[in-house]
Design a protein around this motif. Structure first.
Motif, short mmCIF file in Angstrom:
data_model
loop_
_atom_site.label_atom_id
_atom_site.label_comp_id
_atom_site.label_asym_id
_atom_site.label_seq_id
_atom_site.Cartn_x
_atom_site.Cartn_y
_atom_site.Cartn_z
N PHE A 49 0.87 -1.27 0.15
CA PHE A 49 0.11 0.05 0.11
C PHE A 49 0.82 1.47 0.10
O PHE A 49 2.05 1.69 0.78
N ASP A 50 0.26 2.37 -0.64
CA ASP A 50 1.27 3.51 -1.00
C ASP A 50 0.12 4.46 -0.48
O ASP A 50 -0.53 4.42 -0.44
N LEU A 51 0.96 6.06 0.62
CA LEU A 51 0.34 6.70 0.56
C LEU A 51 0.10 7.29 -0.53
O LEU A 51 0.63 7.72 -1.49
N LEU A 52 -0.91 8.17 -0.03
CA LEU A 52 -1.54 9.35 -0.70
C LEU A 52 -1.47 10.46 0.21
O LEU A 52 -1.55 10.56 0.53
N GLN A 53 -2.00 11.24 -1.34
CA GLN A 53 -1.33 12.66 -0.36
C GLN A 53 -2.85 14.32 -0.45
O GLN A 53 -3.56 13.28 -1.91
N PRO A 54 -3.25 14.55 -0.54
CA PRO A 54 -2.34 14.96 0.92
C PRO A 54 -2.42 13.55 1.93
O PRO A 54 -3.58 13.60 3.01
N SER A 55 -1.11 13.97 3.27
CA SER A 55 -1.95 13.60 4.45
C SER A 55 -1.28 14.90 5.02
O SER A 55 -0.94 15.31 4.89
N LEU A 56 -1.17 13.59 6.88
CA LEU A 56 -0.82 14.32 7.81
C LEU A 56 -0.22 14.12 8.75
O LEU A 56 -0.31 12.91 9.03
N GLY A 57 1.16 14.86 9.34
CA GLY A 57 2.12 14.13 9.66
C GLY A 57 3.07 13.31 9.18
O GLY A 57 3.34 13.19 7.81
N THR A 58 4.21 13.17 9.42
CA THR A 58 5.03 11.78 8.99
C THR A 58 5.13 11.20 9.09
O THR A 58 5.30 10.19 9.27
N GLN A 59 4.45 10.23 7.78
CA GLN A 59 3.43 9.02 7.92
C GLN A 59 4.78 7.89 6.48
O GLN A 59 5.12 8.34 6.05
N THR A 60 4.94 6.76 6.87
CA THR A 60 5.46 5.96 6.53
C THR A 60 4.74 5.89 5.04
O THR A 60 3.86 6.26 4.39
N THR A 61 6.08 6.06 4.07
CA THR A 61 4.94 6.63 2.43
C THR A 61 4.52 5.10 1.84
O THR A 61 3.58 5.25 0.81
N SER A 62 5.19 3.78 2.81
CA SER A 62 4.21 2.84 2.34
C SER A 62 5.00 1.58 3.05
O SER A 62 5.63 1.76 3.55
N PHE A 63 3.68 0.63 3.05
CA PHE A 63 3.96 -0.32 3.66
C PHE A 63 3.35 -1.86 2.94
O PHE A 63 2.66 -2.05 2.13
N THR A 64 3.67 -3.05 3.54
CA THR A 64 3.92 -4.41 2.74
C THR A 64 3.08 -5.08 4.26
O THR A 64 3.70 -5.26 5.19
N LEU A 65 2.00 -6.10 3.35
CA LEU A 65 0.99 -6.54 4.69
C LEU A 65 2.65 -8.12 4.68
O LEU A 65 2.75 -8.93 4.13
N LYS A 66 2.40 -8.22 6.35
CA LYS A 66 3.16 -9.32 6.78
C LYS A 66 2.24 -10.76 6.27
O LYS A 66 1.25 -10.35 6.15
N ASP A 67 2.93 -12.07 7.31
CA ASP A 67 1.78 -13.21 7.07
C ASP A 67 0.37 -13.60 7.71
O ASP A 67 0.07 -11.80 8.79
N GLY A 68 -1.11 -13.52 7.13
CA GLY A 68 -2.09 -13.50 7.66
C GLY A 68 -2.16 -11.90 7.36
O GLY A 68 -3.37 -11.25 7.87
#
Length: 976
Positions: free
Chosen positions: A621-640
């Motif tokens: 998942f990638d971060l869309l703009q606008p956002s608020l605060g210093t968010q991670t730009t992306s994350f990848t789901l782990k097991d489960g």
């Protein structure tokens, strides 16, 4: 809704039915006036060009009638055959049968004009899901023609909210590009019809808002002409913008009063308002509403054919049955039980489709009309008298939207106006007030984020005709602007919320300019606040708020998942502010069709630990703009499909699935467990020892952190011995209630760190009485040297602003303020449980360096050298809290969003406000802190007016432009 006498802005809030106190509204049986022997065919209403009317009275000796409004006699015209009407006519008839005489009347409104539009703009193709609405108050938006501002009846004035300020159709037309550039697709305008312009005396308010009808078939000359209206709609359509018109079916303006329900035309309970006269006319200008003196009717006509409910004001808003027939705030109540009146209402609002081609209606004050009224109003297929939706379909508008204003917390009540219990369709939708209440609690007041969960879960079970067609919003012309109650960040978060959930989001004009005045103008010279006008136009498309709203609207428009998706809540907090997260999935999901949204409403960065998302391992998942605060730009789901992520304080992040089958970071294999305290332990001490185990010894660079409720910033570092660990955790700033303890093996990377299952405990630290003071009774007359009088309306009579006693109790860094009042009332059913008093609680820290001693917006300096650090204001419908930064005589300061919890005890006449330590800077001890309390009242976020002479809803005995807006105050209270 809007029904406005001076007290208008306060009284519109009477709609609130506090669900814990008021029985759920039940379906009611349709009540129409009993058919009588003497009748008309057709029965009456509004017709095109002409109508042929028969008068029926079986076996009558003779029937006589008049068309000049006079009472028929045997000298009147004798009825012999059907009457053809080509102009609007009141027919009054007398039937004679032996010694029996019966009377009846009906009104036939004829639209004989030939200027109907011939081509209609089409409805949206996606059930309005793709639309974003912009609500513009005509009088306050833009002044395109200054020559129509003042009609010469003392109704125009730009330094008071009560009068016309100058906005009009030409102004709207001139600013269409400004509106369109924001990204909205539909403009909702307040009622454009001709109004009662001014009502002085104890009301002292005007009809600039449009909700005091005088003529349903004409525009108000302050706004222009019908041609100006049509030109505006045409211009909007040419730019791809639709137009929704606000309408009223419940009432006209305020022209008469009844002290009791009338039983006869000559009942002395009735009187016309004559001192001062309503302006510009002493009665509505349109027939049959101008016939508003019952003494001109016969008893038969009064009983069977009245166009009004001849009733007094509602005085008990806990009795919903009074809503339908009695006057609301003095506004003359239309008799929608009369089928002729129901027909007229249908005709009036077919009329505006014909004349200007509008695309939908927002229906004001529907709570005061029986829900079943809207079945025929919208859906009737009766020849020459179609309901609004059916008529619009004939014109090619396949989805002419109609949504109502119920101003109510109950989903059951709201839903009943969209569909009956047996499935009959009514209005399409409502203004989604139940969700708005939760939005205020969560994003403005810092309450449990689970409040949103409760509202959203009810949305699909309450019986709404189409839950995805609900109109979502955070503020409008009837409530204090959100930005005046909360921080910039939390206001932006609230907008991000309504832009990423199903529904039709609505923006209130001026929000894009950061406006805080509820009905402030955008144009130079227009109303900007009491005794203030704008020094320039406010249409800058480069302001931070304009850019933000443009961007968040664009995010919604460019990602269909937020318009068409199904929402599932992933995480909330049932104890306090904090995390709220949900997933949106469009169809069967996939790339660009799944999104995860995070909010953190607390004042601390919070860690979300191993949250299940119903996604698949490798979903990125990638971060869309606008956002608020210093968010991670992306994350990848782990097991489960789980995720651990840190969300910055007072922020939001919106993430869209962009790739699948990616490789997530590999977490360490060590595991961690909490063994003490045990699950559901009750803890009442400020310091606890947390212990647990790990599978194997820590590796280099790893530590164990222990923290409460995801607050990693306040974590304690554990001492580790091989596979056991202990940590000392402070609870000094923790509020009472249920909390979660987490332990984490910290690798420096949240995606590879390992987090324990939480242990839930209840914190039960007691509150201990610290100090109690008494305050003299009946000293609610203002500060020394003043002698104020209360407003004259009966709802103020018991001295609701008079403080008798204050008890302060503390629990570490948290405290309670219990106010014993001379009386506590909830006559208007406010959501916070009390009326007509705003306690302002000023707080000074020990060893404070504050220099602020003003009571903002209240013309007052706090006595005895008191300087405040925090200010809490508790009103019946809005709580707000500020810290001193930015406080001036006209600004409260910087908003704080963790607000106290209020408990109302009407039996003991107490208001108790519980402040958590997090709302006042997380102190651990309150000894030496000081408190000062004053009271006044408000009109929806604005201090109630003070005038030389008290009126129904204004204090008397002073000059509100300079004299203190303080009616009672306490001594300075020092916590020992």
């Amino acid at each position: 809704f809007m029904k406005k006498t001076l007290f208008f802005s306060y009284l519109f809030l009477i709609f609130i039915l506090f669900s814990s106190c008021i029985p759920q509204q039940e379906e009611t049986t349709t009540t129409t006036m009993t058919p009588k022997e003497l009748s008309f065919s057709p029965i009456g209403g509004m017709y095109k060009n002409s109508v042929e009317v028969s008068i029926n009275y079986t076996n009558a000796d003779a029937i006589y009638y008049t068309t000049d409004n006079s009472t028929p006699t045997t000298n009147s015209t004798k009825y012999t055959s059907p009457i053809t009407l080509t102009s609007s006519t009141l027919i009054r008839t007398m039937g004679v049968k032996g010694s029996t005489i019966k009377y009846a009347m009906s009104y036939f409104d004829i639209d004989s004009s030939t200027n109907d539009i011939t081509s209609h703009y089409q409805s949206p193709s996606n059930q309005w899901k793709d639309e974003v609405i912009y609500l513009a108050m005509i009088d306050r938006f833009a002044d395109g023609d200054t020559t129509n501002n003042n009609q010469g009846y003392d109704e125009y004035g730009t330094t008071t909210e009560a009068k016309y300020s100058g906005g009009d159709f030409k102004g709207l037309t001139n600013k269409l590009d400004y509106i369109k550039s924001l990204g909205v697709t539909t403009i909702w305008i307040t009622p454009p019809i001709k109004n009662e312009w001014w009502l002085g005396g104890t009301s002292n308010y005007g009809g600039y808002h449009g909700y005091w009808a005088s003529d349903f078939k004409n525009v108000d000359p302050h706004f222009g002409t019908i041609q100006d209206y049509k030109d505006f709609v045409d211009a909007a359509h040419s730019k791809g913008l639709r137009v929704i018109q606000d309408i009223v079916v419940n009432h006209v303006g305020d022209y008469f009063t009844c002290t009791t329900k009338l039983t006869s035309p000559t009942d002395t309970s009735f009187s016309l308002i004559t001192n001062p006269n309503p302006k510009p006319s002493t009665a509505p200008e349109q027939m049959p509403w101008k016939l508003n003196n019952p003494s001109i009717f016969t008893q038969d006509e009064f009983d069977n054919n009245s166009f009004y409910h001849w009733t007094p004001n509602i005085t008990d808003y806990s009795d919903i049955t009074k809503y339908y027939d009695n006057q609301m705030s003095g506004l003359d109540d239309i008799n929608t039980d009369n089928p002729v009146v129901a027909n007229l209402m249908r005709g009036y609002f077919r009329y505006w489709i014909d004349k200007v081609g509008i695309d939908g209606y927002r229906v004001d004050t529907v709570l005061y009309v029986k829900p079943e009224f809207f079945e025929d109003f919208t859906n009737s297929t009766e020849t020459n008298n179609k309901g609004i939706r059916e008529y619009a379909k004939e014109k090619g508008k396949s989805d002419f939207i109609m949504f109502g204003e119920t101003y109510n917390q109950s989903d059951a009540v709201n839903a009943s106006y969209t569909k009956s219990a047996d499935g009959k369709n009514r209005l399409d939708s409502i203004i989604y007030f139940p969700l708005r209440y939760s939005i205020i609690k969560v994003f403005a007041e810092g309450k449990n984020t689970s409040e949103l969960t409760t509202s959203l879960n009810k949305r699909y079970t309450a019986g709404y005709a189409n839950p995805d067609k609900l109109v979502t919003f955070i503020d409008n012309h009837d409530v204090a602007r959100f930005l005046s109650l909360s921080t910039d960040n939390m206001t932006k978060s609230a907008y991000a919320f309504i832009m990423t959930i199903p529904g039709i989001p609505k923006i209130y004009y001026g929000s894009e300019q950061g406006l805080k005045e509820m009905r402030g103008s955008l144009f130079n010279g227009g109303f900007a606040g009491e005794n203030k006008t704008n020094s320039s136009d406010l249409y800058d498309t480069n302001t931070s708020w304009y850019i933000f709203l443009k961007d968040i609207i664009s995010l919604r428009k460019n990602n269909s998942v937020f318009r068409n998706g199904t929402l599932k809540i992933l995480k909330d907090n049932s104890n306090s502010s904090g995390i709220f997260s949900y997933k949106m999935v469009e169809g069967t999901g996939g790339v660009d069709k799944e999104a995860i949204v995070f909010f953190n409403t607390s004042g601390s960065d919070l860690l979300i630990a191993d949250m299940t998302t119903d996604g698949e391992k490798g979903d990125k998942f990638d971060l869309l703009q606008p956002s608020l605060g210093t968010q991670t730009t992306s994350f990848t789901l782990k097991d489960g499909g789980i995720i651990s992520i840190n969300i910055p304080k007072q922020s939001y992040g919106i993430f869209l699935l962009k790739q699948k089958s990616q490789t997530p970071p590999t977490p360490i294999t060590n595991t961690i467990t909490i063994t003490s305290p045990t699950k559901d332990a009750s803890i009442d001490t400020n310091d606890i020892t947390v212990s647990g185990t790990i599978d194997s010894a820590l590796s280099t660079g790893q530590t164990i952190k222990v923290f409460i409720d995801g607050n990693i910033d306040s974590s304690a570092t554990a001492t580790v011995t091989l596979t056991s660990w202990t940590a000392n955790v402070s609870l000094e700033t923790t509020s009472n209630g249920y909390h979660k303890i987490y332990a984490m093996i910290d690798t420096g990377n949240i995606e590879t760190s390992v987090i324990s299952q939480p242990t839930i405990f209840e914190f039960t630290k007691p509150f201990v009485e610290a100090i109690t003071i008494t305050d003299p009774e009946s000293d609610d007359k203002g500060p020394a040297g003043f002698n104020y009088t209360l407003p004259t309306d009966i709802s103020f009579a018991t001295h609701l602003q008079d403080i008798l006693k204050v008890k302060v109790s503390t629990s570490g860094g948290s405290f309670k303020v219990e106010l014993t009042m001379k009386d506590v009332s909830s006559v208007w059913n406010p959501s916070n449980g009390f009326d007509h008093v705003v306690p302002s609680i000023f707080i000074q820290k020990k060893d404070s360096t504050s220099t602020i001693d003003i009571n903002p917006k209240h013309n007052y300096t706090i006595p005895n050298s008191f300087k405040w650090d925090y200010l809490f204001m508790g009103a019946g419908w809005n709580f707000s809290m500020y810290e001193k930064t930015g406080a001036t005589t006209s600004e409260y300061g910087t908003a704080v969003t963790t607000l106290p919890i209020c408990k109302v005890d009407k039996t003991n006449k107490t208001l108790t406000f519980t402040f958590s330590s997090s709302s006042i800077g997380n102190p651990t001890n309150l000894s030496g802190w000081k408190i000062y309390i004053s009271t006044w009242d408000e009109d929806n976020g604005t201090p109630r007016r003070l005038k030389t002479t008290a009126t129904a809803y204004e204090f008397g005995g002073g000059d509100g432009t300079k004299d203190p807006l303080v009616i009672d105050e306490t001594d300075i209270i020092t916590i020992p």
